[in-house]
Design a protein around this motif. Structure first.
Motif, PDB file in Angstrom:
ATOM      1  N   PHE A  60       0.807  -1.219   0.000  1.00  0.00           N
ATOM      2  CA  PHE A  60       0.000   0.000   0.000  1.00  0.00           C
ATOM      3  C   PHE A  60       0.841   1.272   0.000  1.00  0.00           C
ATOM      4  O   PHE A  60       0.314   2.363  -0.182  1.00  0.00           O
ATOM      5  N   ALA A  61       2.148   1.157   0.227  1.00  0.00           N
ATOM      6  CA  ALA A  61       3.018   2.331   0.305  1.00  0.00           C
ATOM      7  C   ALA A  61       3.394   2.823  -1.094  1.00  0.00           C
ATOM      8  O   ALA A  61       3.653   2.019  -1.996  1.00  0.00           O
ATOM      9  N   GLN A  62       3.444   4.143  -1.247  1.00  0.00           N
ATOM     10  CA  GLN A  62       3.921   4.742  -2.489  1.00  0.00           C
ATOM     11  C   GLN A  62       5.423   4.506  -2.610  1.00  0.00           C
ATOM     12  O   GLN A  62       6.110   4.221  -1.627  1.00  0.00           O
ATOM     13  N   ASP A  63       5.948   4.649  -3.820  1.00  0.00           N
ATOM     14  CA  ASP A  63       7.366   4.391  -4.071  1.00  0.00           C
ATOM     15  C   ASP A  63       8.291   5.245  -3.202  1.00  0.00           C
ATOM     16  O   ASP A  63       9.357   4.781  -2.795  1.00  0.00           O
ATOM     17  N   GLU A  64       7.880   6.474  -2.911  1.00  0.00           N
ATOM     18  CA  GLU A  64       8.741   7.388  -2.153  1.00  0.00           C
ATOM     19  C   GLU A  64       9.058   6.876  -0.744  1.00  0.00           C
ATOM     20  O   GLU A  64      10.131   7.136  -0.222  1.00  0.00           O
ATOM     21  N   GLU A  65       8.136   6.176  -0.139  1.00  0.00           N
ATOM     22  CA  GLU A  65       8.355   5.706   1.233  1.00  0.00           C
ATOM     23  C   GLU A  65       8.520   4.194   1.326  1.00  0.00           C
ATOM     24  O   GLU A  65       8.796   3.669   2.396  1.00  0.00           O
ATOM     25  N   PHE A  66       8.387   3.499   0.218  1.00  0.00           N
ATOM     26  CA  PHE A  66       8.404   2.036   0.222  1.00  0.00           C
ATOM     27  C   PHE A  66       9.733   1.467   0.728  1.00  0.00           C
ATOM     28  O   PHE A  66       9.758   0.603   1.602  1.00  0.00           O
ATOM     29  N   VAL A  67      10.842   1.942   0.183  1.00  0.00           N
ATOM     30  CA  VAL A  67      12.154   1.375   0.527  1.00  0.00           C
ATOM     31  C   VAL A  67      12.480   1.611   1.997  1.00  0.00           C
ATOM     32  O   VAL A  67      12.899   0.687   2.706  1.00  0.00           O
ATOM     33  N   SER A  68      12.275   2.838   2.474  1.00  0.00           N
ATOM     34  CA  SER A  68      12.599   3.122   3.880  1.00  0.00           C
ATOM     35  C   SER A  68      11.663   2.379   4.830  1.00  0.00           C
ATOM     36  O   SER A  68      12.091   1.903   5.883  1.00  0.00           O
ATOM     37  N   LEU A  69      10.411   2.245   4.439  1.00  0.00           N
ATOM     38  CA  LEU A  69       9.459   1.524   5.279  1.00  0.00           C
ATOM     39  C   LEU A  69       9.768   0.020   5.306  1.00  0.00           C
ATOM     40  O   LEU A  69       9.637  -0.620   6.353  1.00  0.00           O
ATOM     41  N   ALA A  70      10.198  -0.526   4.186  1.00  0.00           N
ATOM     42  CA  ALA A  70      10.582  -1.942   4.143  1.00  0.00           C
ATOM     43  C   ALA A  70      11.788  -2.198   5.044  1.00  0.00           C
ATOM     44  O   ALA A  70      11.839  -3.204   5.766  1.00  0.00           O
ATOM     45  N   LYS A  71      12.739  -1.287   5.014  1.00  0.00           N
ATOM     46  CA  LYS A  71      13.924  -1.431   5.873  1.00  0.00           C
ATOM     47  C   LYS A  71      13.539  -1.336   7.348  1.00  0.00           C
ATOM     48  O   LYS A  71      13.990  -2.133   8.170  1.00  0.00           O
ATOM     49  N   LYS A  72      12.676  -0.371   7.666  1.00  0.00           N
ATOM     50  CA  LYS A  72      12.228  -0.210   9.053  1.00  0.00           C
ATOM     51  C   LYS A  72      11.438  -1.434   9.515  1.00  0.00           C
ATOM     52  O   LYS A  72      11.607  -1.894  10.646  1.00  0.00           O
ATOM     53  N   ALA A  73      10.592  -1.973   8.654  1.00  0.00           N
ATOM     54  CA  ALA A  73       9.798  -3.154   9.001  1.00  0.00           C
ATOM     55  C   ALA A  73      10.697  -4.355   9.291  1.00  0.00           C
ATOM     56  O   ALA A  73      10.435  -5.127  10.208  1.00  0.00           O
ATOM     57  N   LYS A  81      -0.144  -4.432  10.750  1.00  0.00           N
ATOM     58  CA  LYS A  81      -0.993  -3.302  11.142  1.00  0.00           C
ATOM     59  C   LYS A  81      -0.151  -2.066  11.427  1.00  0.00           C
ATOM     60  O   LYS A  81      -0.526  -0.942  11.072  1.00  0.00           O
ATOM     61  N   GLU A  82       0.996  -2.247  12.068  1.00  0.00           N
ATOM     62  CA  GLU A  82       1.891  -1.121  12.354  1.00  0.00           C
ATOM     63  C   GLU A  82       2.450  -0.523  11.068  1.00  0.00           C
ATOM     64  O   GLU A  82       2.597   0.701  10.954  1.00  0.00           O
ATOM     65  N   ILE A  83       2.766  -1.382  10.113  1.00  0.00           N
ATOM     66  CA  ILE A  83       3.277  -0.909   8.823  1.00  0.00           C
ATOM     67  C   ILE A  83       2.217  -0.052   8.135  1.00  0.00           C
ATOM     68  O   ILE A  83       2.513   1.040   7.637  1.00  0.00           O
ATOM     69  N   LYS A  84       0.988  -0.523   8.130  1.00  0.00           N
ATOM     70  CA  LYS A  84      -0.094   0.231   7.493  1.00  0.00           C
ATOM     71  C   LYS A  84      -0.311   1.575   8.176  1.00  0.00           C
ATOM     72  O   LYS A  84      -0.626   2.561   7.516  1.00  0.00           O
ATOM     73  N   GLN A  85      -0.127   1.643   9.480  1.00  0.00           N
ATOM     74  CA  GLN A  85      -0.308   2.903  10.194  1.00  0.00           C
ATOM     75  C   GLN A  85       0.806   3.902   9.901  1.00  0.00           C
ATOM     76  O   GLN A  85       0.601   5.108   9.995  1.00  0.00           O
ATOM     77  N   ASN A  89       1.178   8.077   2.390  1.00  0.00           N
ATOM     78  CA  ASN A  89       0.418   8.202   1.145  1.00  0.00           C
ATOM     79  C   ASN A  89       0.023   6.810   0.662  1.00  0.00           C
ATOM     80  O   ASN A  89       0.868   6.057   0.198  1.00  0.00           O
ATOM     81  N   TRP A  90      -1.264   6.511   0.753  1.00  0.00           N
ATOM     82  CA  TRP A  90      -1.754   5.187   0.414  1.00  0.00           C
ATOM     83  C   TRP A  90      -1.873   4.986  -1.081  1.00  0.00           C
ATOM     84  O   TRP A  90      -2.239   5.890  -1.820  1.00  0.00           O
ATOM     85  N   LYS A  91      -1.570   3.769  -1.494  1.00  0.00           N
ATOM     86  CA  LYS A  91      -1.766   3.326  -2.867  1.00  0.00           C
ATOM     87  C   LYS A  91      -2.783   2.190  -2.792  1.00  0.00           C
ATOM     88  O   LYS A  91      -2.536   1.166  -2.166  1.00  0.00           O
ATOM     89  N   ALA A  92      -3.921   2.368  -3.424  1.00  0.00           N
ATOM     90  CA  ALA A  92      -5.000   1.382  -3.327  1.00  0.00           C
ATOM     91  C   ALA A  92      -4.652   0.094  -4.076  1.00  0.00           C
ATOM     92  O   ALA A  92      -3.907   0.103  -5.049  1.00  0.00           O
ATOM     93  N   ASP A  93      -5.206  -1.022  -3.606  1.00  0.00           N
ATOM     94  CA  ASP A  93      -5.062  -2.317  -4.253  1.00  0.00           C
ATOM     95  C   ASP A  93      -6.462  -2.867  -4.497  1.00  0.00           C
ATOM     96  O   ASP A  93      -7.084  -3.416  -3.601  1.00  0.00           O
ATOM     97  N   TYR A  94      -6.956  -2.686  -5.712  1.00  0.00           N
ATOM     98  CA  TYR A  94      -8.318  -3.097  -6.047  1.00  0.00           C
ATOM     99  C   TYR A  94      -8.407  -4.504  -6.624  1.00  0.00           C
ATOM    100  O   TYR A  94      -9.462  -4.956  -6.985  1.00  0.00           O
ATOM    101  N   TYR A  95      -7.257  -5.193  -6.732  1.00  0.00           N
ATOM    102  CA  TYR A  95      -7.243  -6.493  -7.395  1.00  0.00           C
ATOM    103  C   TYR A  95      -7.105  -7.659  -6.438  1.00  0.00           C
ATOM    104  O   TYR A  95      -6.885  -8.781  -6.854  1.00  0.00           O
ATOM    105  N   ARG A  96      -7.256  -7.434  -5.163  1.00  0.00           N
ATOM    106  CA  ARG A  96      -7.146  -8.513  -4.169  1.00  0.00           C
ATOM    107  C   ARG A  96      -8.371  -9.418  -4.272  1.00  0.00           C
ATOM    108  O   ARG A  96      -9.487  -8.947  -4.441  1.00  0.00           O
TER     109      ARG A  96
END
Length: 97
Positions: A60-73, A81-85, A89-96
């Motif tokens: 759900f993370a945009q590209d700008e925060e994806f790499v840093s958030l993955a490292k932090k996770a 749930k903590e990652i989602k919080q 900037n959310w990126k929707a996933d309509y294909y689940r």
């Protein structure tokens, strides 16, 4: 009546079992997609410490925060749930499924 009840339970179990296969396949696809996305943005594959649930939350993370958030996770072993919080900037996933 008991035969109908047992058959109903059996069909319900099959439905949940089939749904589990679809979700497992989709989780596997998400893992591959996010691994490729991380590689395209960073030049490295995702950290092996990340569990599937964490990677699914990272989608759900945009590209700008994806790499840093993955490292932090990975470093802090964040729950999905903590990652989602933490996503700004959310990126929707309509294909689940």
């Amino acid at each position: 009546a008991s035969i109908i009840f047992v058959l109903s339970l059996f069909l319900l179990a099959i439905a949940f079992y089939a749904r589990g296969f679809a979700l497992k396949a989709q989780d596997s696809a998400i893992r591959a997609e996010e691994n490729l996305r991380h590689f395209a943005l960073n030049g490295n594959l995702l950290d092996k410490r990340l569990r599937t649930g964490q990677i699914v939350a990272l989608r759900f993370a945009q590209d700008e925060e994806f790499v840093s958030l993955a490292k932090k996770a990975a470093n802090e072993n964040l729950k999905p749930k903590e990652i989602k919080q933490l996503i700004q900037n959310w990126k929707a996933d309509y294909y689940r499924v």
